[in-house]
Design an enzyme around this catalytic site. Structure first.
Site, PDB file in Angstrom:
ATOM      1  N   ASN A   1       0.801  -1.217   0.000  1.00  0.00           N
ATOM      2  CA  ASN A   1       0.000   0.000   0.000  1.00  0.00           C
ATOM      3  C   ASN A   1       0.838   1.273   0.000  1.00  0.00           C
ATOM      4  O   ASN A   1       0.327   2.341   0.334  1.00  0.00           O
ATOM      5  CB  ASN A   1      -0.943   0.008   1.201  1.00  0.00           C
ATOM      6  CG  ASN A   1      -1.866  -1.200   1.202  1.00  0.00           C
ATOM      7  OD1 ASN A   1      -1.747  -2.088   2.025  1.00  0.00           O
ATOM      8  ND2 ASN A   1      -2.734  -1.265   0.218  1.00  0.00           N
TER       9      ASN A   1
ATOM     10  N   ILE B   1       1.185   7.093   0.551  1.00  0.00           N
ATOM     11  CA  ILE B   1       0.541   5.987   1.269  1.00  0.00           C
ATOM     12  C   ILE B   1      -0.916   5.903   0.842  1.00  0.00           C
ATOM     13  O   ILE B   1      -1.624   6.911   0.796  1.00  0.00           O
ATOM     14  CB  ILE B   1       0.626   6.197   2.796  1.00  0.00           C
ATOM     15  CG1 ILE B   1       2.092   6.280   3.232  1.00  0.00           C
ATOM     16  CG2 ILE B   1      -0.058   5.062   3.534  1.00  0.00           C
ATOM     17  CD1 ILE B   1       2.278   6.949   4.539  1.00  0.00           C
ATOM     18  N   CYS B   2      -1.346   4.677   0.519  1.00  0.00           N
ATOM     19  CA  CYS B   2      -2.734   4.441   0.146  1.00  0.00           C
ATOM     20  C   CYS B   2      -3.478   3.972   1.379  1.00  0.00           C
ATOM     21  O   CYS B   2      -3.539   2.778   1.664  1.00  0.00           O
ATOM     22  CB  CYS B   2      -2.808   3.394  -0.978  1.00  0.00           C
ATOM     23  SG  CYS B   2      -4.492   3.080  -1.514  1.00  0.00           S
ATOM     24  N   LEU B   3      -4.000   4.927   2.138  1.00  0.00           N
ATOM     25  CA  LEU B   3      -4.699   4.596   3.380  1.00  0.00           C
ATOM     26  C   LEU B   3      -6.006   5.378   3.398  1.00  0.00           C
ATOM     27  O   LEU B   3      -6.012   6.585   3.138  1.00  0.00           O
ATOM     28  CB  LEU B   3      -3.815   4.971   4.574  1.00  0.00           C
ATOM     29  CG  LEU B   3      -4.296   4.533   5.953  1.00  0.00           C
ATOM     30  CD1 LEU B   3      -4.431   3.032   6.013  1.00  0.00           C
ATOM     31  CD2 LEU B   3      -3.347   5.023   7.012  1.00  0.00           C
TER      32      LEU B   3
END
Lengths: 151, 1044
Positions: A80, A87-89
């Site tokens: 992620n 950041i893919c959050l």
């Protein structure tokens, strides 16, 4: 210096000092409170153990109503995390809530390190390895952990 | 979402906690330094990070060192083993070399080939530096070289064996020789083979010398024996061979089995290798962890030692988390806490006991539940195995039976219906066939009709074409004729136009003459007036004479008057010829001779004058020919008159003659002109006639044209005639006028004459006879004279009339011809129109033909389509028939099945009735059981709820206990606790969104509390969702909250 965002950031910093969460730490830059540097230690019993991952957090004046932009400075091999450190959050994007503070952000990133979500991959090779060849994944992660020492 | 994050956070912490629980205190100890040291600046953070990294690196270095040590140990072991192996190898080598040496020696002893020596030498060289070479060679090389060596040694051994064989043979030979020497007398050799034969030969040689016959017998016997032996041996060998074959087969089978087993083992081996790899990986991991744990342990021990050093008392200081019991055993300072703890523990034990009790109850309930379930299952089984009689007796079964009968009846009805429908289908099929036949016949008729119509139409078309052709030919002919006549027509037209122009010119001339006539008439009028004046004077004279009554005077006067009159007449009119003057002169001469004669002469002269004037006028204006005739003698008259007048010539007369000559010249000129014109006209006429003749000579059309021309000419001539008539009329008018004037004059003259007569009568009183004669004669003369000119005139008029009539005829002819031409044109037009019509008709017919052809085509296509449809219908019919047949079969089958099912149904109904009774019983039992179960479950739920509550309470108490423990751990005073509490309360009071302001507003949707500013900003920035639970809110959903 007395904007709500700055006040809130001061409060966040104070809280971080008073009640520091496990394995994470952060502090604003000397000249600008809107830009922070942070460190996340790799969580235990994961391949990220012993790693020290540095991040930058950039806040806007709209904070806490808008999420800050968080970015890894160290190279991180994670399903992620993008190649440029982004950041893919979800809580940093559409699921942001003003109740989150810096410690919450850092702890959730730490938990993301231990529990990646390979279904929404930002690094496809990492996601594939995580799903199919865990040993290779761990090897790569350990390499990146060793890289974090050199940085 | 917030919950999720919180969960994540807590999860992570939980994970950590679990990890801590798994490997208890070490990790906490390890992490605490990082936690406690809050970062105030970046440098500090960096320092901490570097410290952490340093530590970790140190650990890693230690690990590496350890692994290095291990590896060194292993290397040593391996080296040892290698030395041992080397020693063994050396021994082997030595023995080998010895063997080789021995072999060589042996070979040398047996005088073997010299080639082996070279090899042996090489080997010797090899063996000397064996170990060194071994170390240098690779694995493959090593294998090859060793194989070479082995081969060499093998060869050597083989040679030795050969040598030994040879030795053995030699030995045998020697032994045989030895035996032969010893047993020469015996003769019979037991041995076989080549050596034996030699011996035998030797023996036979010996035997020949000693015994001859007995030896032969013995030899035969021995041969037989040997043969038998050989045969038996052969048998044995064969048996042996078969047995060996069998063995070989079995061996091969075994071999295969072993091969299979080998492969299986290999796969197993691979799997095991993988397992080994994995296990090694795991082992490495575990090693790592072990190292870490050891590190942590070492650190902890160090810390413990430090602690011991600081606090001195080991029992008190080891209260971290390892042994809570130790704290309880000897804790003096924390006695209060320990007491509390004991109490809590007691409570906990109580709760545990309670929980155990509950668990036991639950188990019991579970058991009962299971029992009931078993019962239920049993009941179900019973229901399945119900007897038939029970089912038969039930009402439901009866109902089903009645329903079945009803259904059966219905099925019968349906069957009858099916038969009916089948019949209908057949009838409809027949009808359809008939219809198809009818349609086909109609189609054929229609086709025939269409064909006949087509033929008719074609005939009509042919006729019309023929007509069209004829019309076209006619038209073409007409066209050609027209083309031929066209130029002639043009000429004719041209001529007509020229003639018309000519006519116009002539008309112009006529008008000119008219004008002249008018002038002359006016002159005439003037002359008349003068005449009237003259008459008046004359009257005056007469009156004077009357009054004077002097006869001679009167005569003279009369003569003079007459003279005057005449002269006046001559001079005034200007038209009077020389004849007039001649007459005048004559009259004058007569007057001179006789008065009466003079009167008569006067009268005559006047009449002549008048007549002449008329004649001349007529000539001048009208007929040119007459004028010519009259004018031509004109000069003659003048000469005669001149001769007449010669004797008595007055000055007046001469003057009058001169004047008359002048007038004459003018008149003659006009007459000439007229003559010339007349000539021209005549010429024209002649020309026309010529042309007419010419045209008569040419074709009919030309003749027609000529006729037309002629008619035109006629018309022209007519026009001329008309003009002439007009002129005549004008002349007549003039004449009439003149006559009128003359009459008046005559009347006047008569009056005058009457007067004169009266006067003469008066005179006659003197001379009555002269007057009466004189009065009657001149009147007749006056009126007879003009008749001569009138005859000529009439002749001319008649001619003119004739010509006019001719002209009219010509005109008529012309008109007729024009009409004919028009008619022909009309006919042409008609033909043209007819042709056009025919063309149109032709086109229409063609169109009709095409239409009919199209119709034909469509009709044919329709017929084809109909045929196709017919085929399809037939196919359908067949298929339908097939389906009908199949359906009938099916029906039969169904009926059979129905009967079967009926029987079954009756049987099953009976069984069902039986079963139902059973079922009811079991249902009742079931209900009871269910009730029991429900009661039990409800009680169980209540118990579960209670247990849950108790568990929650337990959790709360646990938390309390933890807090107390914390307080104990920190070993701080109550103030700190209070401060902590205050901090918590503050946190609960501050807004969770901005974490700066106090809570003073609530969301009435989810009842989460925030500060008013935060909610307002969220509302204004259109992020209208609760920061805690993401619940949407509106303008009226956030309100102020007054906590104070």
């Amino acid at each position: 210096m007395s904007t709500p965002a700055r006040r809130r950031l001061m409060r966040d910093f104070k809280r971080l000092q008073e009640d520091p969460p496990t394995g994470v730490s952060g502090a604003p830059t000397d000249n600008n409170i809107m830009i922070w540097n942070a460190v996340i230690f790799g969580p235990h019993d994961t391949p990220f153990e012993d790693g020290t991952f540095k991040l930058t957090i950039e806040f806007t004046e709209e904070y806490p109503n808008k999420p800050p932009t968080v970015r890894f400075v160290s190279k991180v091999f994670h399903p992620n995390v993008y190649a440029d450190g982004g950041i893919c959050l979800d809580i940093l994007q559409n699921r942001w809530s003003p109740t989150y503070d810096v410690s919450a952000i850092l702890t959730s990133i730490q938990s993301l390190l231990s529990d990646p979500n390979p279904n929404s991959p930002a690094n496809s090779t990492a996601a594939q390895l995580y799903k199919e060849n865990r040993r290779e994944y761990e090897k790569r992660v350990k390499a990146c952990v060793e890289q974090s020492f050199i940085d | 979402m917030s919950k999720r994050s919180a969960d994540d956070a807590t999860g992570s912490s939980c994970l950590v906690a679990a990890a801590a629980a798994g490997q208890p205190p070490i990790k906490k100890v390890h992490f605490e330094p990082h936690l406690i040291g809050p970062v105030s600046t970046l440098e500090e953070m960096d320092i901490k990070v570097l410290e952490f990294q340093n530590k970790k690196l140190a650990q890693r270095i230690e690990q590496r060192m350890r692994t290095e040590a291990e590896l060194r140990h292993r290397i040593e072991q391996l080296e040892k083993r290698q030395t041992q192996d080397d020693a063994v190898l050396n021994v082997v080598n030595r023995y080998w070399n010895q063997l080789n040496e021995d072999i060589r020696v042996l070979l040398q002893r047996f005088d073997a080939e010299t080639a082996d020596e070279l090899e042996n030498r090489n080997e010797n060289e090899v063996t000397t530096s064996f170990l060194a070479q071994l170390s240098t060679w690779d694995k493959e090389e090593l294998d090859e070289k060793l194989a070479n060596r082995v081969q060499v040694s093998k060869r050597a051994v083989a040679k030795i064996v050969q040598v030994i064989d040879r030795l053995m043979q030699r030995n045998e030979k020697i032994t045989h020789v030895l035996k032969g020497d010893s047993l020469a007398s015996a003769g019979s050799g037991s041995g076989a083979g080549a050596g034996g034969e030699e011996e035998q030969q030797q023996a036979s040689g010996d035997a020949e010398t000693t015994t001859s016959s007995a030896g032969v017998h013995a030899l035969e016997e021995t041969l037989k024996q040997t043969h038998i032996e050989i045969m038996s041996e052969n048998h044995k060998l064969q048996n042996l061979n078969t047995s060996l074959h069998e063995k070989f087969h079995t061996m091969s089978l075994k071999m295969k089995e072993y091969q299979d087993a080998h492969t299986a083992k290999e796969t197993e081996n691979a799997e095991l290798k993988n397992q080994i790899d994995e296990l090694q990986y795991d082992l490495e991991k575990i090693h790592c962890r072990n190292d870490k744990l050891e590190n942590h342990l070492a650190e902890a021990i160090e810390k413990l030692k430090a602690y011991h050093q600081i606090y001195g008392d080991p029992n008190k200081s080891t209260n971290s988390a390892k042994t809570p019991t130790t704290t309880g055993s000897g804790g003096a300072t924390t006695s209060v806490n320990s007491q509390l703890l004991e109490e809590l523990q007691k409570e906990l034990e109580e709760y545990r006991e309670l929980a155990n009790n509950r668990l036991q109850e639950l188990d019991k309930l579970h058991a009962t539940h299971r029992e009931t379930l078993k019962e239920v299952e049993k009941l179900k089984m019973d229901i399945r195995q119900l007897p038939e009689s029970v089912i038969v007796e039930t009402t439901e079964y009866k109902c089903l039976q009645s329903q079945f009968s009803v259904l059966y009846n219905e099925s019968m009805q349906i069957k009858t219906m099916l038969d009916e429908t089948r019949n209908q289908l057949q009838t409809s099929k027949n009808q359809h066939l008939r219809q198809i036949e009818v349609m086909e016949s109609e189609e054929l008729i229609a086709q025939k009709k269409v064909r006949s119509e087509m033929i008719q139409m074609e005939d009509v078309l042919a006729l019309i074409r023929k007509e069209y052709e004829t019309l076209r030919i006619e038209f073409e002919q007409n066209m050609a004729a027209n083309e031929q006549t066209a130029p002639i027509n043009r000429e004719m037209r041209h001529l007509i136009t020229s003639l018309q122009n000519h006519n116009g010119q002539l008309k112009g001339e006529v008008q000119r003459y008219k004008r002249k006539y008018k002038d002359t008439s006016t002159d005439n009028l003037k002359l008349r007036q003068e005449l009237a004046d003259a008459l008046a004077t004359l009257e005056g004279n007469k009156l004077q004479a009357a009054t004077g009554a002097a006869g001679e005077e009167i005569k003279q006067e009369n003569s003079t008057g007459v003279k005057e009159e005449n002269s006046n007449n001559v001079s005034a009119s200007g038209q009077t010829n020389q004849t007039n003057s001649g007459n005048d002169t004559n009259v004058a001469i007569k007057e001179e001779n006789h008065i009466s004669a003079e009167d008569e002469a006067d009268d005559e002269a006047s009449g002549k004058d008048v007549k002449d004037g008329i004649k001349q006028e007529k000539l001048s204006s009208g007929d040119a020919a007459a004028a010519e005739k009259k004018d031509s003698p004109g000069p003659g008259n003048s000469t005669s008159s001149a001769t007449n007048s010669v004797p008595v010539k007055n000055e007046k007369d001469s003057k009058d003659g001169v004047k008359g000559k002048d007038v004459k010249a003018v008149e003659s000129e006009t007459v000439r002109d007229l003559k010339a014109q007349l000539k021209k006209a005549l010429n024209d006429q002649k020309e026309m006639k010529l042309l007419l003749d010419m045209y008569k000579g040419v074709s009919k059309d030309q003749r027609d044209k000529v006729q037309l021309m002629a008619t035109e000419k006629k018309l022209r001539s007519e026009i001329e005639e008309l003009r002439q008539q007009l002129k005549k009329l004008q002349e007549s008018k003039r004449e009439e006028r003149k006559k009128l004037a003359d009459e008046e004059a005559l009347r006047k003259i008569k009056q005058l004459e009457e007067q004169k007569y009266e006067l003469q009568k008066q005179m006659a009183n003197h001379k009555p006879t002269d007057n009466s004669w004189g009065s009657g004669a001149p009147g007749t003369a006056n009126y007879t004279r003009p008749f001569v000119g009138s005859h000529e005139e009439e002749a001319l008029l008649n001619e003119m009339e004739v010509t006019g009539q001719a002209f009219e005829d010509m005109q008529e002819q012309n008109s007729r011809l024009i009409q004919q031409l028009r008619e022909k044109d009309d006919a042409n037009f008609k033909l043209m129109s007819e042709r056009i019509k025919a063309n149109q008709l032709h086109k229409l017919l063609r169109e009709e033909k095409t239409v009919l052809e199209d119709q034909m085509a469509t009709a044919t296509t329709q017929i084809e389509a109909m045929h196709i449809v017919l085929r399809k219908l037939e196919e359908k019919e067949r298929s339908l028939q097939a389906t009908v047949a199949s359906i009938e079969k099916e029906l039969m089958l169904r009926q059979q099945a129905m009967e079967m099912h009926k029987r079954k149904a009756i049987e099953s109904a009976q069984s069902a009735a039986d079963l139902k009774l059973h079922l009811e019983k079991y249902h009742a039992q079931m209900k009871e059981a269910q009730q029991v179960v429900a009661e039990k479950t409800s009680s169980l739920e209540a118990e579960a709820y209670k247990t849950k509550r108790l568990q929650e309470e337990l959790a709360q108490f646990k938390r309390k206990a933890e807090r107390m423990k914390k307080m104990e751990m920190s070993g701080t005073t109550i103030d700190e606790v209070m401060i902590e509490e205050i901090r918590e309360y503050k946190e609960t009071l501050t807004c969770p969104s901005c974490k700066v302001k106090r809570k003073d507003a609530v969301l009435s949707k989810c009842f989460h509390v925030f500060c008013y500013d935060c909610l307002r900003t969220r509302y204004e920035t259109r992020q209208r969702k609760c920061p805690k639970c993401n619940c949407a809110f509106g303008a009226n959903d956030y309100h102020r909250l007054y906590l104070q």
